[in-house]
Design a protein around this motif. Sequence first.
Motif, mmCIF file in Angstrom:
data_model
loop_
_atom_site.group_PDB
_atom_site.id
_atom_site.type_symbol
_atom_site.label_atom_id
_atom_site.label_comp_id
_atom_site.label_asym_id
_atom_site.label_seq_id
_atom_site.Cartn_x
_atom_site.Cartn_y
_atom_site.Cartn_z
ATOM 1 N N ARG A 15 0.875 -1.166 0.000
ATOM 2 C CA ARG A 15 0.000 0.000 0.000
ATOM 3 C C ARG A 15 0.920 1.226 0.000
ATOM 4 O O ARG A 15 1.604 1.488 0.984
ATOM 5 C CB ARG A 15 -0.906 0.020 1.226
ATOM 6 N N ARG A 37 -1.474 5.563 -5.947
ATOM 7 C CA ARG A 37 -1.120 4.255 -6.528
ATOM 8 C C ARG A 37 -0.491 4.401 -7.902
ATOM 9 O O ARG A 37 0.525 3.770 -8.193
ATOM 10 C CB ARG A 37 -2.373 3.382 -6.622
ATOM 11 N N TRP A 58 -5.856 -2.701 -8.590
ATOM 12 C CA TRP A 58 -4.450 -2.833 -8.238
ATOM 13 C C TRP A 58 -3.666 -3.238 -9.470
ATOM 14 O O TRP A 58 -4.224 -3.541 -10.510
ATOM 15 C CB TRP A 58 -4.281 -3.868 -7.122
ATOM 16 N N SER A 73 -3.527 3.780 -2.252
ATOM 17 C CA SER A 73 -3.093 4.334 -0.974
ATOM 18 C C SER A 73 -4.284 4.343 -0.015
ATOM 19 O O SER A 73 -5.446 4.189 -0.430
ATOM 20 C CB SER A 73 -2.568 5.758 -1.153
ATOM 21 N N ARG A 84 -8.204 4.672 -0.967
ATOM 22 C CA ARG A 84 -9.140 3.632 -0.534
ATOM 23 C C ARG A 84 -10.292 4.239 0.260
ATOM 24 O O ARG A 84 -11.442 3.817 0.122
ATOM 25 C CB ARG A 84 -8.424 2.591 0.288
ATOM 26 N N GLU A 108 -7.545 -4.811 -0.592
ATOM 27 C CA GLU A 108 -7.541 -3.587 -1.382
ATOM 28 C C GLU A 108 -8.605 -2.666 -0.835
ATOM 29 O O GLU A 108 -8.565 -1.533 -0.805
ATOM 30 C CB GLU A 108 -7.849 -3.909 -2.844
#
Length: 136
Positions: free
Chosen positions: A71, A76, A102, A118, A122, A136
Amino acid sequence: MPASLYNVAFGCADAYGLARFWSEVVGHPLDEEDRPGDPVAVIALPTGLHLYFENVPEPKNGKNRVHVCLRPDGPRDEEVERLRGVGATVVADRREADGTGWVVFADPEGNEFCVLRSAAERDRGEAVTCGGANSE
């Protein structure tokens, strides 16, 4: 009494080389005594967890039995580009148009790992699964 996770071990062909790659991934140095050609190399993370790399004679065969999900501290997609720059190879891009998802990478020896969103990203969306777990 429960046990605490101490290290994640990687069997590899080049312990020092693979540890240098993962040092770039996690942003922490190898042990100061590790040198090129050493059969073992270690990265001590501030959490107390260690990434342990050990030369093994047999090559990697098939799918990983342990899968690491990362993470990032920042966005991301920025981390995805940074990891490409340090030598990670994209295996599967599972990002969705709505920002969830992801990316599955392989390290230089073919060990797969994922980069999730991140925590901030999220918090703005719904959780989805990675590697078979609701991470995730």
